[in-house]
Design an enzyme around this catalytic site. Structure first.
Site, PDB file in Angstrom:
ATOM      1  N   ASP A  53      -4.003  -2.206  -1.306  1.00 60.47           N
ATOM      2  CA  ASP A  53      -4.221  -2.357   0.131  1.00 60.47           C
ATOM      3  C   ASP A  53      -4.675  -3.800   0.379  1.00 60.47           C
ATOM      4  OD1 ASP A  53      -5.188  -2.230   2.711  1.00 60.47           O
ATOM      5  OD2 ASP A  53      -6.278  -0.345   2.415  1.00 60.47           O
ATOM      6  N   SER A  86      -2.876  -7.126  18.063  1.00 63.00           N
ATOM      7  CA  SER A  86      -3.366  -7.256  16.683  1.00 63.00           C
ATOM      8  C   SER A  86      -2.631  -8.385  15.959  1.00 63.00           C
ATOM      9  CB  SER A  86      -3.239  -5.929  15.927  1.00 63.00           C
ATOM     10  OG  SER A  86      -1.877  -5.620  15.674  1.00 63.00           O
ATOM     11  N   LYS A  87      -1.328  -8.539  16.242  1.00 62.73           N
ATOM     12  CA  LYS A  87      -0.568  -9.628  15.605  1.00 62.73           C
ATOM     13  C   LYS A  87      -1.038 -10.979  16.156  1.00 62.73           C
ATOM     14  CE  LYS A  87       2.601  -9.234  13.054  1.00 62.73           C
ATOM     15  NZ  LYS A  87       2.625  -9.147  11.556  1.00 62.73           N
ATOM     16  N   TYR A 141      -0.486  -3.215  19.348  1.00 58.66           N
ATOM     17  CA  TYR A 141       0.226  -3.817  18.209  1.00 58.66           C
ATOM     18  C   TYR A 141       0.343  -5.331  18.392  1.00 58.66           C
ATOM     19  CZ  TYR A 141       4.245  -5.781  15.840  1.00 58.66           C
ATOM     20  OH  TYR A 141       5.064  -6.639  15.135  1.00 58.66           O
ATOM     21  N   ASN A 173      14.236  -7.317  14.109  1.00 60.36           N
ATOM     22  CA  ASN A 173      15.098  -7.265  12.926  1.00 60.36           C
ATOM     23  C   ASN A 173      15.954  -6.003  12.939  1.00 60.36           C
ATOM     24  OD1 ASN A 173      13.673  -8.862  10.043  1.00 60.36           O
ATOM     25  ND2 ASN A 173      13.304  -9.396  12.154  1.00 60.36           N
ATOM     26  N   THR A 233       5.337 -12.051  15.121  1.00 57.23           N
ATOM     27  CA  THR A 233       6.339 -11.480  16.014  1.00 57.23           C
ATOM     28  C   THR A 233       6.419 -12.239  17.334  1.00 57.23           C
ATOM     29  OG1 THR A 233       6.781  -9.515  17.364  1.00 57.23           O
ATOM     30  CG2 THR A 233       4.519  -9.832  16.698  1.00 57.23           C
ATOM     31  N   ASP A 234       7.569 -12.130  17.997  1.00 60.95           N
ATOM     32  CA  ASP A 234       7.698 -12.731  19.339  1.00 60.95           C
ATOM     33  C   ASP A 234       6.885 -11.943  20.368  1.00 60.95           C
ATOM     34  OD1 ASP A 234       9.281 -10.446  19.429  1.00 60.95           O
ATOM     35  OD2 ASP A 234      11.095 -11.454  20.113  1.00 60.95           O
ATOM     36  N   GLU A 235       6.436 -10.729  20.000  1.00 64.30           N
ATOM     37  CA  GLU A 235       5.688  -9.904  20.965  1.00 64.30           C
ATOM     38  C   GLU A 235       4.339 -10.505  21.335  1.00 64.30           C
ATOM     39  OE1 GLU A 235       5.624  -5.738  20.611  1.00 64.30           O
ATOM     40  OE2 GLU A 235       7.615  -5.610  19.738  1.00 64.30           O
ATOM     41  N   LYS A 249       0.832  -1.214   0.000  1.00 63.17           N
ATOM     42  CA  LYS A 249       0.000   0.000   0.000  1.00 63.17           C
ATOM     43  C   LYS A 249       0.862   1.258   0.000  1.00 63.17           C
ATOM     44  CE  LYS A 249      -3.636   1.873   3.036  1.00 63.17           C
ATOM     45  NZ  LYS A 249      -4.208   1.670   4.375  1.00 63.17           N
ATOM     46  N   LEU A 250       2.143   1.095   0.300  1.00 69.08           N
ATOM     47  CA  LEU A 250       3.075   2.223   0.401  1.00 69.08           C
ATOM     48  C   LEU A 250       2.557   3.284   1.375  1.00 69.08           C
ATOM     49  CD1 LEU A 250       4.396   2.678  -3.253  1.00 69.08           C
ATOM     50  CD2 LEU A 250       5.464   1.455  -1.365  1.00 69.08           C
ATOM     51  N   ALA A 271       2.157  -5.085   7.658  1.00 68.59           N
ATOM     52  CA  ALA A 271       1.622  -4.775   8.990  1.00 68.59           C
ATOM     53  C   ALA A 271       1.946  -3.350   9.400  1.00 68.59           C
ATOM     54  CB  ALA A 271       2.205  -5.724  10.027  1.00 68.59           C
TER      55      ALA A 271
HETATM   56  O1  DAU Z   1      10.249  -8.212  18.764  1.00 71.10           O
HETATM   57  C1  DAU Z   1       9.837  -7.989  17.480  1.00 71.10           C
HETATM   58  C2  DAU Z   1       9.319  -6.588  17.362  1.00 71.10           C
HETATM   59  O2  DAU Z   1      10.434  -5.715  17.374  1.00 71.10           O
HETATM   60  C3  DAU Z   1       8.469  -6.359  16.120  1.00 71.10           C
HETATM   61  O3  DAU Z   1       7.324  -7.154  16.194  1.00 71.10           O
HETATM   62  C4  DAU Z   1       8.055  -4.898  16.021  1.00 71.10           C
HETATM   63  O4  DAU Z   1       7.339  -4.670  14.840  1.00 71.10           O
HETATM   64  C5  DAU Z   1       9.310  -4.032  16.044  1.00 71.10           C
HETATM   65  O5  DAU Z   1       8.941  -2.670  16.006  1.00 71.10           O
HETATM   66  C6  DAU Z   1      10.163  -4.328  17.270  1.00 71.10           C
HETATM   67  O6  DAU Z   1       9.500  -3.863  18.477  1.00 71.10           O
HETATM   68  P1  DAU Z   1      10.293  -3.100  19.650  1.00 71.10           P
HETATM   69  O7  DAU Z   1       9.317  -2.268  20.372  1.00 71.10           O
HETATM   70  O8  DAU Z   1      11.134  -4.041  20.415  1.00 71.10           O
HETATM   71  O9  DAU Z   1      11.305  -2.203  18.742  1.00 71.10           O
HETATM   72  P2  DAU Z   1      11.784  -0.674  18.876  1.00 71.10           P
HETATM   73  O10 DAU Z   1      12.873  -0.481  17.880  1.00 71.10           O
HETATM   74  O11 DAU Z   1      10.663   0.281  18.871  1.00 71.10           O
HETATM   75  O12 DAU Z   1      12.411  -0.649  20.348  1.00 71.10           O
HETATM   76  C7  DAU Z   1      13.468  -1.497  20.709  1.00 71.10           C
HETATM   77  C8  DAU Z   1      13.791  -1.235  22.175  1.00 71.10           C
HETATM   78  O13 DAU Z   1      14.334   0.068  22.297  1.00 71.10           O
HETATM   79  C9  DAU Z   1      12.576  -1.243  23.076  1.00 71.10           C
HETATM   80  O14 DAU Z   1      12.959  -1.755  24.350  1.00 71.10           O
HETATM   81  C10 DAU Z   1      12.212   0.236  23.230  1.00 71.10           C
HETATM   82  C11 DAU Z   1      13.559   0.911  23.161  1.00 71.10           C
HETATM   83  N1  DAU Z   1      13.569   2.277  22.558  1.00 71.10           N
HETATM   84  C12 DAU Z   1      12.984   2.448  21.347  1.00 71.10           C
HETATM   85  C13 DAU Z   1      12.980   3.692  20.736  1.00 71.10           C
HETATM   86  C14 DAU Z   1      12.320   3.891  19.393  1.00 71.10           C
HETATM   87  C15 DAU Z   1      14.203   3.322  23.219  1.00 71.10           C
HETATM   88  O15 DAU Z   1      14.775   3.148  24.325  1.00 71.10           O
HETATM   89  N2  DAU Z   1      14.207   4.563  22.619  1.00 71.10           N
HETATM   90  C16 DAU Z   1      13.597   4.792  21.415  1.00 71.10           C
HETATM   91  O16 DAU Z   1      13.602   5.951  20.947  1.00 71.10           O
END
Ligand code: DAU
Length: 335
Positions: free
Chosen positions: A30, A150-151, A147, A177, A120-122, A5-6, A54
């Site tokens: 979409d 929903s997954k 999130y 990733n 996802t593992d979430e 869907k960009l 997603a």
């Molecule tokens: O575990 C798989 C998941 O990993 C995927 O399903 C999600 O789509 C993907 O977004 C990712 O989720 P997280 O919430 O773990 O990723 P994020 O990069 O947002 O955050 C990684 C960790 O860093 C998390 O503990 C929150 C922290 N963080 C994140 C951001 C953006 C910070 O401390 N400061 C930040 O500004």
């Protein structure tokens, strides 16, 4: 065939290297649009679907309603990526894809067909620090953000199409990733690009949160193994490094690679609501049944990732000065 869907994080530039390949086709659509998806599957005789599509950013799914305008237009609702958007795209979108695949393939008795869902593992919730436990295929579902919920809903829907209609499905539950072309809202690309811009890195809470880092090529290799050797109806956990590492330790690695000091370049900010403490993925089943093993080492890939962002400002600078600017303000201002 790439159907996308960009939306805000989609970018055709990411696939410029394959855009002219005779085996590549792009369709802007979409996944919630039943008739376009069904026609596309039928017209192009698609036999394998890998469903990556997603809304994926946890922070966007936990925006508080104070960010709602009183009367947002439908377009604004979509663009703001509020929890509703996660339900629409991740749950409804998956449902439409499942329906279309079932309709398009039922007359062939699903011979040679596969619907793979990238999850996802979430969906498993959070682990405690210093707990020897890891998520595996038997872990109870316990999603803790809109999130993740929903997954998780979509995982259940995908499995239900296997039991109800014999749609040949597989699912992968995957950890964090990282790699090039990663939208700068996520921790690693945000850290690298902020440092390149001379900005501080926002660390949520105490920074002692743990994620399981998986290089994107290892993830893709895992998906390919599931498609070629995986058993229909099964779930496989695909993870990366096996040692726990806190966000702070990870960011320190990036700071070292970029020759920046911790004192002036880090900023502790208010924590994410409901922040999951630790993720760790046990990929024993994928290893035993498919021969899966992550091959990429975090240190050298992190170095390559930093180099990539240094050398490809043409890719991320326009992103950071566009829609992202508004998002960043909402997300980090007064935090
Ligand atoms: O575990 C798989 C998941 O990993 C995927 O399903 C999600 O789509 C993907 O977004 C990712 O989720 P997280 O919430 O773990 O990723 P994020 O990069 O947002 O955050 C990684 C960790 O860093 C998390 O503990 C929150 C922290 N963080 C994140 C951001 C953006 C910070 O401390 N400061 C930040 O500004």
């Amino acid at each position: 065939m790439n159907l996308d869907k960009l939306t805000y994080a989609g970018n055709l530039q990411n696939l410029k290297d394959v855009a002219d390949h005779p085996n590549y086709t792009f369709v802007k659509a979409d996944i919630c649009d039943y008739s376009t998806v069904l026609k596309t599957l039928q017209f192009h005789n698609i036999d394998i679907i890998v469903h990556f599509a997603a809304q994926s950013h946890v922070d966007r799914s936990v925006f508080l309603k104070k960010f709602h305008k009183l009367e947002p237009t439908i377009t604004e609702l979509f663009e703001m990526s509020l929890p509703e958007d996660f339900i629409i795209n991740n749950v409804w979108g998956t449902h439409i894809l499942l329906e279309c695949a079932t309709q398009a393939w039922k007359d062939s008795n699903f011979e040679g067909k596969r619907f793979h869902y990238v999850s996802t593992d979430e969906v498993f919730g959070a682990l405690a620090l210093n707990d020897p436990k890891k998520f595996n295929e038997e872990t109870r579902y316990n999603p803790r953000s809109p999130y993740a919920a929903s997954k998780a809903s979509a995982d259940h829907l995908v499995r239900s199409y296997f039991t109800s209609f014999q749609l040949p499905i597989t699912i992968s539950n995957t950890s964090n990733n990282y790699g090039p072309y990663m939208y700068p809202e996520k921790l690693l690309p945000l850290t690298i690009t902020n440092l390149l811009e001379g900005k501080k890195v926002p660390i949520y809470g105490d920074g002692k949160y743990v994620r399981d880092w998986l290089f994107v090529d290892d993830h893709c290799a895992g998906i390919e193994l599931i498609l070629t050797k995986g058993k229909v109806g099964e779930t496989y956990c695909i993870g990366g490094q096996t040692e726990d590492m806190s966000n702070l330790e990870l960011i320190q690695k990036v700071l070292n690679l970029m020759g920046k000091d911790e004192k002036t370049n880090l900023e502790y900010v208010k924590d994410r609501p409901g922040h999951d403490r630790r993720y760790a993925v046990d990929w024993t089943k994928a290893n035993r049944e498919l021969g899966y093993e992550p091959k990429h080492d975090l240190d050298s890939n992190l170095k390559d990732m930093v180099e990539w962002y240094k050398n490809n400002t043409w890719w991320w600078e326009p992103i950071k000065s566009g829609e992202f600017k508004e998002y960043y303000k909402k997300q980090y201002e007064d935090r």
